[in-house]
Design a protein around this motif. Structure first.
Motif, PDB file in Angstrom:
ATOM      1  N   HIS A   1     -16.801  71.133  -0.990  1.00  0.00           N
ATOM      2  CA  HIS A   1     -16.256  70.448   0.181  1.00  0.00           C
ATOM      3  C   HIS A   1     -16.751  69.007   0.151  1.00  0.00           C
ATOM      4  O   HIS A   1     -17.955  68.758   0.206  1.00  0.00           O
ATOM      5  CB  HIS A   1     -16.705  71.132   1.479  1.00  0.00           C
ATOM      6  CG  HIS A   1     -16.195  72.515   1.618  1.00  0.00           C
ATOM      7  ND1 HIS A   1     -14.981  72.795   2.198  1.00  0.00           N
ATOM      8  CD2 HIS A   1     -16.710  73.709   1.240  1.00  0.00           C
ATOM      9  CE1 HIS A   1     -14.779  74.096   2.166  1.00  0.00           C
ATOM     10  NE2 HIS A   1     -15.814  74.680   1.593  1.00  0.00           N
ATOM     11  N   GLU A   2     -15.827  68.075   0.036  1.00  0.00           N
ATOM     12  CA  GLU A   2     -16.172  66.658   0.006  1.00  0.00           C
ATOM     13  C   GLU A   2     -16.220  66.110   1.426  1.00  0.00           C
ATOM     14  O   GLU A   2     -15.586  66.646   2.335  1.00  0.00           O
ATOM     15  CB  GLU A   2     -15.135  65.884  -0.817  1.00  0.00           C
ATOM     16  CG  GLU A   2     -14.943  66.396  -2.235  1.00  0.00           C
ATOM     17  CD  GLU A   2     -16.123  66.124  -3.144  1.00  0.00           C
ATOM     18  OE1 GLU A   2     -16.934  65.222  -2.833  1.00  0.00           O
ATOM     19  OE2 GLU A   2     -16.247  66.822  -4.161  1.00  0.00           O
ATOM     20  N   GLU A   3     -16.916  65.016   1.610  1.00  0.00           N
ATOM     21  CA  GLU A   3     -17.029  64.406   2.935  1.00  0.00           C
ATOM     22  C   GLU A   3     -15.709  63.834   3.431  1.00  0.00           C
ATOM     23  O   GLU A   3     -15.490  63.718   4.632  1.00  0.00           O
ATOM     24  CB  GLU A   3     -18.101  63.313   2.917  1.00  0.00           C
ATOM     25  CG  GLU A   3     -19.500  63.876   2.809  1.00  0.00           C
ATOM     26  CD  GLU A   3     -20.560  62.804   2.889  1.00  0.00           C
ATOM     27  OE1 GLU A   3     -20.287  61.719   3.448  1.00  0.00           O
ATOM     28  OE2 GLU A   3     -21.663  63.065   2.396  1.00  0.00           O
ATOM     29  N   ASP A   4     -14.810  63.477   2.506  1.00  0.00           N
ATOM     30  CA  ASP A   4     -13.525  62.902   2.912  1.00  0.00           C
ATOM     31  C   ASP A   4     -12.479  63.964   3.257  1.00  0.00           C
ATOM     32  O   ASP A   4     -11.329  63.649   3.518  1.00  0.00           O
ATOM     33  CB  ASP A   4     -12.990  61.965   1.841  1.00  0.00           C
ATOM     34  CG  ASP A   4     -12.676  62.665   0.526  1.00  0.00           C
ATOM     35  OD1 ASP A   4     -12.911  63.892   0.407  1.00  0.00           O
ATOM     36  OD2 ASP A   4     -12.185  61.991  -0.401  1.00  0.00           O
ATOM     37  N   GLY A   5     -12.881  65.243   3.275  1.00  0.00           N
ATOM     38  CA  GLY A   5     -11.970  66.311   3.650  1.00  0.00           C
ATOM     39  C   GLY A   5     -11.372  67.064   2.478  1.00  0.00           C
ATOM     40  O   GLY A   5     -10.726  68.093   2.663  1.00  0.00           O
ATOM     41  N   ARG A   6     -11.558  66.564   1.261  1.00  0.00           N
ATOM     42  CA  ARG A   6     -11.029  67.290   0.097  1.00  0.00           C
ATOM     43  C   ARG A   6     -11.895  68.522  -0.171  1.00  0.00           C
ATOM     44  O   ARG A   6     -13.082  68.528   0.118  1.00  0.00           O
ATOM     45  CB  ARG A   6     -11.032  66.391  -1.138  1.00  0.00           C
ATOM     46  CG  ARG A   6     -10.029  65.271  -1.049  1.00  0.00           C
ATOM     47  CD  ARG A   6     -10.011  64.388  -2.276  1.00  0.00           C
ATOM     48  NE  ARG A   6     -11.306  63.696  -2.366  1.00  0.00           N
ATOM     49  CZ  ARG A   6     -12.011  63.581  -3.481  1.00  0.00           C
ATOM     50  NH1 ARG A   6     -11.580  64.083  -4.609  1.00  0.00           N
ATOM     51  NH2 ARG A   6     -13.163  62.948  -3.475  1.00  0.00           N
ATOM     52  N   TYR A   7     -11.267  69.558  -0.717  1.00  0.00           N
ATOM     53  CA  TYR A   7     -12.026  70.760  -1.052  1.00  0.00           C
ATOM     54  C   TYR A   7     -11.374  71.483  -2.221  1.00  0.00           C
ATOM     55  O   TYR A   7     -10.202  71.292  -2.529  1.00  0.00           O
ATOM     56  CB  TYR A   7     -12.142  71.703   0.152  1.00  0.00           C
ATOM     57  CG  TYR A   7     -10.840  72.376   0.497  1.00  0.00           C
ATOM     58  CD1 TYR A   7     -10.494  73.606  -0.061  1.00  0.00           C
ATOM     59  CD2 TYR A   7      -9.934  71.781   1.378  1.00  0.00           C
ATOM     60  CE1 TYR A   7      -9.293  74.221   0.241  1.00  0.00           C
ATOM     61  CE2 TYR A   7      -8.742  72.397   1.694  1.00  0.00           C
ATOM     62  CZ  TYR A   7      -8.428  73.605   1.122  1.00  0.00           C
ATOM     63  OH  TYR A   7      -7.238  74.207   1.419  1.00  0.00           O
ATOM     64  N   ASN A   8     -12.163  72.309  -2.874  1.00  0.00           N
ATOM     65  CA  ASN A   8     -11.704  73.206  -3.940  1.00  0.00           C
ATOM     66  C   ASN A   8     -12.497  74.492  -3.795  1.00  0.00           C
ATOM     67  O   ASN A   8     -13.687  74.462  -3.479  1.00  0.00           O
ATOM     68  CB  ASN A   8     -12.000  72.632  -5.333  1.00  0.00           C
ATOM     69  CG  ASN A   8     -11.183  71.425  -5.648  1.00  0.00           C
ATOM     70  OD1 ASN A   8      -9.966  71.514  -5.734  1.00  0.00           O
ATOM     71  ND2 ASN A   8     -11.833  70.285  -5.795  1.00  0.00           N
ATOM     72  N   TYR A   9     -11.841  75.613  -4.040  1.00  0.00           N
ATOM     73  CA  TYR A   9     -12.605  76.839  -4.159  1.00  0.00           C
ATOM     74  C   TYR A   9     -11.910  77.822  -5.077  1.00  0.00           C
ATOM     75  O   TYR A   9     -10.708  77.783  -5.269  1.00  0.00           O
ATOM     76  CB  TYR A   9     -12.964  77.458  -2.807  1.00  0.00           C
ATOM     77  CG  TYR A   9     -11.843  78.016  -1.976  1.00  0.00           C
ATOM     78  CD1 TYR A   9     -11.337  79.291  -2.201  1.00  0.00           C
ATOM     79  CD2 TYR A   9     -11.326  77.285  -0.911  1.00  0.00           C
ATOM     80  CE1 TYR A   9     -10.338  79.812  -1.409  1.00  0.00           C
ATOM     81  CE2 TYR A   9     -10.333  77.800  -0.105  1.00  0.00           C
ATOM     82  CZ  TYR A   9      -9.848  79.062  -0.364  1.00  0.00           C
ATOM     83  OH  TYR A   9      -8.859  79.572   0.429  1.00  0.00           O
ATOM     84  N   GLU A  10     -12.747  78.664  -5.673  1.00  0.00           N
ATOM     85  CA  GLU A  10     -12.280  79.729  -6.552  1.00  0.00           C
ATOM     86  C   GLU A  10     -13.053  80.985  -6.220  1.00  0.00           C
ATOM     87  O   GLU A  10     -14.269  80.943  -6.083  1.00  0.00           O
ATOM     88  CB  GLU A  10     -12.504  79.360  -8.020  1.00  0.00           C
ATOM     89  CG  GLU A  10     -11.631  78.231  -8.501  1.00  0.00           C
ATOM     90  CD  GLU A  10     -11.760  77.995  -9.992  1.00  0.00           C
ATOM     91  OE1 GLU A  10     -11.821  78.988 -10.750  1.00  0.00           O
ATOM     92  OE2 GLU A  10     -11.811  76.823 -10.374  1.00  0.00           O
TER      93      GLU A  10
END
Length: 149
Positions: A44-53
């Motif tokens: 979870h990035e501070e700018d709102g971007r995210y990735n998950y697996e």
């Protein structure tokens, strides 16, 4: 009076939902076996971007990423998930969720059949004429709404 209150409480108590015990299998699973989580990676990035697996021991896989790039900062998501259906079919669904809604893609999703024949020109002409009449009616004041003279 006490009897009425007691009877009402008895009826309410017997009408309460009856839940199965946690150890009993539900109608959605064939067993109560616990499935291990083999992979769970989240960024979870501070700018709102995210990735998950996520990957489970029974072959379910989910990967998703998102960013606040949509209209007014809405989160745009994309990813895919896969699992094996009870009949052994491998299911893979890729998706995008953005200002146009949730858009899944899979070979297993139903597709509407093609229109069986070309629409005749006279039908297209009639549709266009009706649209013009509707447009003209919308631009002119209606006689039914005019003030009495």
């Amino acid at each position: 009076m006490k009897f009425v209150v007691f009877a009402t409480l008895a009826v309410v108590a017997t009408a309460a939902p009856q839940y199965a015990s946690p150890a009993a299998p539900s109608r959605y699973s064939e067993s109560s076996e616990e499935i291990p989580i083999l992979k769970d990676e989240r960024i979870h990035e501070e700018d709102g971007r995210y990735n998950y697996e996520v990957e489970t021991g029974n072959g379910i896989r989910l990967s998703q990423s998102g960013s606040p790039d949509g209209p007014e900062g809405a989160v745009v998501k994309s990813g895919q998930y896969s699992y094996t259906a009870p009949d052994g079919t491998s299911v893979v669904v890729k998706f995008v969720a953005d200002e146009n809604g949730y858009q899944p893609e899979s070979d297993l999703l139903p597709v509407a059949p093609e229109f069986p024949h070309e629409i005749p020109q006279f039908v297209l002409d009639q549709i266009a004429k009706a649209a013009e009449e509707d447009s003209a009616r919308d631009r002119s004041p209606s006689a039914s709404y005019s003030a009495p003279q």
